[in-house]
Design an enzyme around this catalytic site. Structure first.
Site, mmCIF file in Angstrom:
data_model
loop_
_atom_site.group_PDB
_atom_site.id
_atom_site.type_symbol
_atom_site.label_atom_id
_atom_site.label_comp_id
_atom_site.label_asym_id
_atom_site.label_seq_id
_atom_site.Cartn_x
_atom_site.Cartn_y
_atom_site.Cartn_z
ATOM 1 N N LYS A 35 0.804 -1.203 0.000
ATOM 2 C CA LYS A 35 0.000 0.000 0.000
ATOM 3 C C LYS A 35 0.848 1.269 0.000
ATOM 4 C CE LYS A 35 -1.209 1.532 3.825
ATOM 5 N NZ LYS A 35 -1.727 1.863 5.144
ATOM 6 N N THR A 36 1.816 1.320 0.906
ATOM 7 C CA THR A 36 2.634 2.535 1.004
ATOM 8 C C THR A 36 3.422 2.753 -0.274
ATOM 9 O OG1 THR A 36 2.828 2.046 3.349
ATOM 10 C CG2 THR A 36 4.240 3.766 2.487
ATOM 11 N N ASP A 219 -4.604 8.126 3.207
ATOM 12 C CA ASP A 219 -4.144 6.824 3.666
ATOM 13 C C ASP A 219 -5.081 6.325 4.773
ATOM 14 O OD1 ASP A 219 -2.532 4.639 3.938
ATOM 15 O OD2 ASP A 219 -1.041 5.632 5.190
ATOM 16 N N GLU A 220 -5.195 5.027 4.939
ATOM 17 C CA GLU A 220 -6.025 4.438 6.005
ATOM 18 C C GLU A 220 -7.423 5.060 6.021
ATOM 19 O OE1 GLU A 220 -4.881 1.918 7.537
ATOM 20 O OE2 GLU A 220 -2.778 2.173 8.118
ATOM 21 N N GLN A 254 -9.601 -4.020 7.941
ATOM 22 C CA GLN A 254 -8.687 -3.641 9.016
ATOM 23 C C GLN A 254 -9.183 -2.422 9.775
ATOM 24 O OE1 GLN A 254 -4.296 -4.132 8.429
ATOM 25 N NE2 GLN A 254 -4.880 -4.310 6.290
ATOM 26 N N ARG A 609 -0.143 -10.141 10.672
ATOM 27 C CA ARG A 609 1.151 -9.546 11.065
ATOM 28 C C ARG A 609 2.302 -10.520 10.833
ATOM 29 N NH1 ARG A 609 0.048 -5.334 9.784
ATOM 30 N NH2 ARG A 609 -1.870 -6.355 9.135
#
Length: 742
Positions: A35-36, A219-220, A254, A609
């Site tokens: 994503k980043t 973002d997010e 998420q 994770r």
DNA sequence: TTAGCTGGAGTTTTT
DNA sequence: CTCCAGCTAA
């Protein structure tokens, strides 16, 4: 395909997202899907192809860490001057706008920002000044009420109140606003609300920013609240001719921050309101092995109303998930430590191992076990640098230099170090301030007697400080404050005060860094403002970015944190402990509407994770709030396909702990109000001669899975009490009921 | 003013 | 059980 080197190595969906034409888009970015990389490459691509100048970009994140990372990766890809780039947190960007347009926003030029602790003390002060019964109106609750109103974009007069209690709360909200305005301070939510109102009411300013920002990246996005989304719509000029292209990146699976106002529904609203015609899904995962992803997918599939997404990988399936059933929490921790020892022995780096838990209270037992074993560890979630009391004290003095009418800062240090200003004097001062509607600083003139003298001395000190700091550079200013305030001297005499003194000195470094580094440069780059005042910029920085979590960054250490704080991180090996009903999913969540789905998303975050190895564990009994509780294992185990899991303990629960013991009757435990978890005051006694024991998981033909929480009698009279979760807690005669170990 | 006690509560957290 | 806030006694 172009030959642009920026784009090499992107997969098809990533490429598509990065090179989308200038239109609004929704990117569903799964965990570990790059994503980043997509966000930063998108920025670099837009700029390098000349579609937009850095000036025309606005990129918003939630945390300073994310903003910094984005900026760092962007400038690495595309060397450029960071000045004029609007990349930051919602709060940071709003602060920037308000600094530029303080007059239009109705704020003093040097307005200060209250962090949550400041806000709480401001509210406490307010309640005291108004003589409010704090039993009826606890400060914390009022703070929550005010913040959630602001996060919905509601001013006091817009809040609906149907009874006296609600009306009083609204009245207090209004009084709080008046107090903040009088003192020239704004809390976090106010930054956003004020900025939103500024844009909404001031057509020229709104038009200016709408013209300027052609590309907005968020973002997010699943974590945005109502107000943040509205702010975005306003900035983007939704529905206007010159609407900006907004790229919202997020993952509804998420979304784990509903409890603090996050509104997942914003994703659907965005899709509709911005007329997004193709949602891009980043589903290829570059982090985890297949079994881990399969488990995550299987768990999250139990949620409804998802936007839909399935993670996959080109890496192999890897090993199965390792499941461990412990006798109790202490034994669980002991097992974790043994596994960690073996992992380290086999070459796993300590900081590649993470111990995750649902709630902070669970860290204690783990810490104890790690400490005893001499394994270095690091717990996330403690106090951060700018939150420490000695640092806050020093900053309060600095705030008084910037604005002596800041009553929060005033009350904080008026008698610290102690200078004989007790509750009586302060009360007089507060009354005088109230009566003449002035700040505490300004109320001195109305004081008489002893209080006038002691308070007068403090005010003289504040003036002296301001005088001494005039024209000084920021670090020198801090130096002066530490000396003249007597703070350093105070902590030097305190035993165990060395660390605090070290922290005080660290503020000088922080100030020096702030001046030289991007923090200040970003504010200084503000194109439409007068040169900002470094002191007030530094104070904003301290409020908006509390600094690193306290932990020794020295040697590589095993990482301990809540699942929430683990979001966005990844580790080779993850231990997810305490997977018990009542704990995870948490008992409180089960009662909330859609609470279980949020817990499931949390579990999804936990699972994803892990890169290579994931341990899942639960304990038959656990000390909680000073009581031993017997919980069923988490329902999440039933949601993961059995073939993905390898049980390290023999077929669930059949191990022979306890066995036989006293056949004397055990006093009955009180019935639990919560059907799925159960508490009892006793340790794990072995039970009658049936072979069953307390804490054991069993199965019943009619009631299904349960856990034995109590027992009495022996032989043909033997009875056990079983917690069947949703089916309740029941006493069963073993001679009659068909109970099998599960 | 501060130390020491007592009572109450006890998911998750960034800005 | 363990932490914290707020109160009482020296």
């Amino acid at each position: 395909m172009t030959s642009n080197p920026l784009l090499s190595g992107l997969n098809e969906q990533q490429f598509q997202a990065v090179t989308l034409p200038a239109q609004s888009a929704l990117i569903l970015a799964g965990a570990g899907s790059g994503k980043t990389r997509v966000l930063t490459t998108r920025l670099a691509w837009l700029i390098s192809t000349g579609q937009v100048s850095p000036h025309g970009i606005l990129a918003v994140t939630f945390t300073n860490k994310a903003a910094k990372e984005m900026l760092a990766r962007l400038t690495a890809m595309l060397p450029m001057n960071a000045r004029g780039l609007w990349i930051g947190t919602f709060h940071g960007l709003c602060n920037r706008m308000l600094r530029a347009h303080w007059k239009e926003a109705g704020l003093p030029q040097l307005f200060q920002i209250l962090d949550s602790a400041d806000q709480l003390s401001a509210i406490k002060r307010l309640l005291k000044a108004l003589n409010i019964d704090d039993e009826k109106f606890p400060a914390r609750e009022l703070m929550y009420f005010i913040n959630s109103a602001k996060e919905q974009g509601l001013r006091p007069h817009e809040v609906e109140a149907f009874d006296d209690f609600a009306r009083k709360r609204v009245e207090l909200y209004q009084a709080y606003e008046a107090q903040c305005q009088r003192e020239g301070v704004v809390d976090f939510a106010e930054l956003l609300l004020r900025c939103h109102e500024l844009l909404q009411r001031n057509e020229p300013i709104r038009a200016h920013y709408q013209r300027r920002f052609r590309h907005i990246l968020v973002d997010e996005f699943q974590d945005t609240n109502v107000l943040q989304y509205r702010w975005l719509k306003l900035l983007a000029g939704l529905g206007t001719d010159g609407q900006a292209a907004v790229m919202a990146v997020g993952d509804d699976d998420q979304s784990i921050y509903r409890f603090r106002g996050a509104e997942v529904g914003n994703m659907r609203d965005f899709e509709r309101e911005f007329h997004v015609d193709n949602v891009i899904r980043l589903e290829q995962n570059y982090r985890s092995h297949g079994n881990i992803l399969d488990a995550a997918n299987a768990v999250i599939r139990h949620n409804s109303g998802r936007l839909g997404k399935n993670l996959w990988t080109e890496a192999g399936s890897g090993e199965p998930l390792r499941v461990y059933e412990a006798f109790n929490d202490i034994e669980e921790a002991r097992w974790v430590v043994e596994e960690i020892k073996a992992l380290i022995h086999d070459g796993t780096a300590r900081d590649d191992i993470a111990l995750l838990y649902r709630s902070n209270a669970q860290s204690r037992v783990l810490e104890h076990a790690l400490f005893s074993a001499g394994i270095p560890y690091r717990v996330y979630g403690g106090l951060r640098f700018f939150e420490r009391q000695e640092v806050k004290h020093a900053l309060a003095y600095m705030r008084l230099i910037a604005n002596p009418h800041d009553d929060t800062a005033f009350t904080r240090v008026v008698n610290f170090p102690t200078r004989g200003i007790g509750a009586r004097s302060l009360e007089q001062l507060q009354d005088a301030a109230q009566a003449h509607s002035t700040s505490l600083y300004g109320a001195l003139n109305f004081l008489t007697g002893k209080a006038a003298q002691s308070v007068g001395a403090f005010i003289k000190l504040v003036d002296q400080l301001r005088f001494a700091c005039e024209g000084l550079k920021l670090p020198e200013m801090v130096e002066q404050v530490l000396e003249l305030s007597g703070l350093r001297a105070h902590y030097l005499t305190e035993k165990e005060g060395q660390e605090r003194v070290a922290n005080l000195d660290e503020i000088i470094n922080a100030a020096a860094n702030f001046i030289s580094e991007e923090g200040y440069a970003q504010v200084a780059a503000e194109d439409e403002t007068a040169p900002p005042d470094p002191l007030s910029a530094f104070l904003s920085h301290a409020s908006l970015e509390a600094g690193e979590h306290q932990a020794d960054a020295g040697q590589a250490a095993v990482q301990l944190m809540t699942v929430h704080s683990a979001k966005g991180l990844e580790f080779d090996v993850v231990f997810m402990g305490g997977l018990e009903e009542g704990l995870f999913p948490h008992e409180n969540s089960v009662l909330e509407r859609d609470g279980l789905e949020e817990e499931r998303r949390l579990m999804y975050v936990a699972i994803t994770r892990a890169r290579h190895r994931l341990y899942l564990s639960f304990a038959q009994s656990r000390m909680l709030h000073g009581q031993t509780r017997y919980n069923l294992r988490s329902r999440f185990f039933d949601e993961i396909p059995a073939e993905l899991m390898k049980w390290l303990t023999p077929p669930a629960s059949a191990r022979g702990y306890g066995g036989f013991g006293s056949s004397s009757a055990v006093p009955a435990a009180p019935a639990s109000s919560n059907p799925r978890s159960f508490g009892s005051g006793r340790k794990n006694p072995a039970v009658n001669d049936s072979g069953f024991r307390i804490g054991q998981q069993v199965a019943h033909a009619k009631f299904g899975a349960g856990v034995i929480v109590n027992a009495e009698g022996s032989g043909s009279d033997a009875r056990v009490q079983v917690n069947f979760g949703a089916h309740g807690v029941k006493w069963l005669a073993l001679a009659v009921a068909k109970l099998t170990p599960a």
